[in-house]
Design an enzyme around this catalytic site. Structure first.
Site, mmCIF file in Angstrom:
data_model
loop_
_atom_site.group_PDB
_atom_site.id
_atom_site.type_symbol
_atom_site.label_atom_id
_atom_site.label_comp_id
_atom_site.label_asym_id
_atom_site.label_seq_id
_atom_site.Cartn_x
_atom_site.Cartn_y
_atom_site.Cartn_z
ATOM 1 C CG ASP A 8 -0.459 0.267 2.800
ATOM 2 O OD1 ASP A 8 0.806 0.498 2.488
ATOM 3 O OD2 ASP A 8 -0.999 0.195 3.529
ATOM 4 C CG HIS A 9 -0.779 4.755 1.599
ATOM 5 N ND1 HIS A 9 -1.953 3.781 1.742
ATOM 6 C CD2 HIS A 9 -0.590 5.137 2.778
ATOM 7 C CE1 HIS A 9 -2.453 3.914 2.676
ATOM 8 N NE2 HIS A 9 -1.579 4.880 3.574
ATOM 9 C CB CYS A 65 0.789 -2.864 4.805
ATOM 10 S SG CYS A 65 0.595 -3.763 6.191
ATOM 11 N N GLY A 66 2.084 -0.862 6.411
ATOM 12 C CA GLY A 66 3.008 -0.194 7.187
ATOM 13 C C GLY A 66 3.582 -1.072 8.267
ATOM 14 C CB THR A 67 2.223 -2.854 11.117
ATOM 15 O OG1 THR A 67 0.975 -3.351 10.583
ATOM 16 C CG2 THR A 67 1.974 -1.345 11.648
ATOM 17 C CG HIS A 98 7.974 -25.558 12.001
ATOM 18 N ND1 HIS A 98 8.132 -25.305 13.581
ATOM 19 C CD2 HIS A 98 9.131 -26.063 11.626
ATOM 20 C CE1 HIS A 98 9.177 -26.069 13.820
ATOM 21 N NE2 HIS A 98 9.759 -26.263 12.695
ATOM 22 N NE ARG A 109 3.507 4.292 8.027
ATOM 23 C CZ ARG A 109 2.296 4.319 7.529
ATOM 24 N NH1 ARG A 109 1.149 3.872 8.488
ATOM 25 N NH2 ARG A 109 1.495 5.169 6.536
ATOM 26 N NE ARG A 132 7.446 -31.876 15.269
ATOM 27 C CZ ARG A 132 8.683 -32.320 15.000
ATOM 28 N NH1 ARG A 132 8.889 -33.227 14.415
ATOM 29 N NH2 ARG A 132 9.910 -31.114 15.235
ATOM 30 C CG HIS A 133 6.703 -29.423 11.043
ATOM 31 N ND1 HIS A 133 6.390 -28.844 12.131
ATOM 32 C CD2 HIS A 133 7.914 -29.948 11.051
ATOM 33 C CE1 HIS A 133 7.603 -29.010 13.105
ATOM 34 N NE2 HIS A 133 8.478 -29.566 12.244
ATOM 35 N NE ARG A 136 2.363 -30.025 15.701
ATOM 36 C CZ ARG A 136 3.528 -30.384 16.241
ATOM 37 N NH1 ARG A 136 4.510 -29.811 15.532
ATOM 38 N NH2 ARG A 136 3.802 -31.219 17.136
HETATM 39 C C1 RB5 Z 1 -1.798 2.636 6.398
HETATM 40 O O1 RB5 Z 1 -1.709 3.842 7.072
HETATM 41 C C2 RB5 Z 1 -1.734 1.589 7.424
HETATM 42 O O2 RB5 Z 1 -2.632 1.388 8.328
HETATM 43 C C3 RB5 Z 1 -1.315 0.051 6.659
HETATM 44 O O3 RB5 Z 1 -0.252 0.251 5.783
HETATM 45 C C4 RB5 Z 1 -1.059 -1.013 7.543
HETATM 46 O O4 RB5 Z 1 -0.078 -0.803 8.569
HETATM 47 C C5 RB5 Z 1 -2.115 -1.736 8.212
HETATM 48 O O5 RB5 Z 1 -1.897 -2.872 8.886
#
Ligand code: RB5
Length: 147
Positions: A8-9, A65-67, A98, A109, A132-133, A136
């Site tokens: 994403d952005h 994405c950001g996270t 696994h 980020r 086993r993996h 599961r």
């Molecule tokens: C965008 O601002 C942010 O929310 C997105 O990139 C992401 O981190 C969502 O999980």
């Protein structure tokens, strides 16, 4: 290997760097993410990328994405997808070995380029383990089928 990449952005620059890195390693990279820093919705990209995996048009996916969290949550809603957020290489390797993760996600980020490439190396050089993996992972699939 055919690898679908989306972002994403929040991850335009990192996506570009990751595409170059993977192409340099000889992978066939399918970039379906956004290339401009224009606000967009990560679930749309996650769903489209997941479709490349479930249809066999790509072997594995990398979503940024950001996270990494939103991409993973969205991708995991698609039947047959096992997406794992990775912030370091051990999780990336074990996610493939696994959990048979067919998508990894990370956050532009949260981590930098060096960590992103270490994560990619760990994930792509790992192999899905059986025994086993596999049993599961089959249990996870059964949960999916029960709804
Ligand atoms: C965008 O601002 C942010 O929310 C997105 O990139 C992401 O981190 C969502 O999980």
């Amino acid at each position: 290997m055919k690898i679908v990449i989306a972002n994403d952005h929040a991850a335009v620059t990192m996506k570009k760097e990751v595409c170059e890195y993977l192409t340099g390693l000889g992978h066939d990279v399918i970039n379906i993410g956004i290339d401009r820093e224009e606000r967009c919705n990560y679930p749309d990209y996650a769903e489209e990328a997941a479709g490349y995996i479930t249809s066999g048009k790509a072997d594995l996916g990398v979503l940024i994405c950001g996270t990494g969290a939103g991409m993973a949550i969205a991708a995991n809603k698609v039947k047959g997808i096992r997406a794992v957020v990775c912030s370091e290489p051990v999780t990336a390797r074990l996610a493939r070995e696994h959990n048979h993760a067919n998508i990894i996600t990370f956050g532009a980020r949260v981590i930098g380029y060096e960590m992103a490439t270490a994560i990619l190396d760990a994930y792509l050089n790992a192999e899905e383990l059986g025994g086993r993996h596999e049993e599961r992972v089959n249990l996870i699939t059964q949960i999916e089928e029960r709804g």
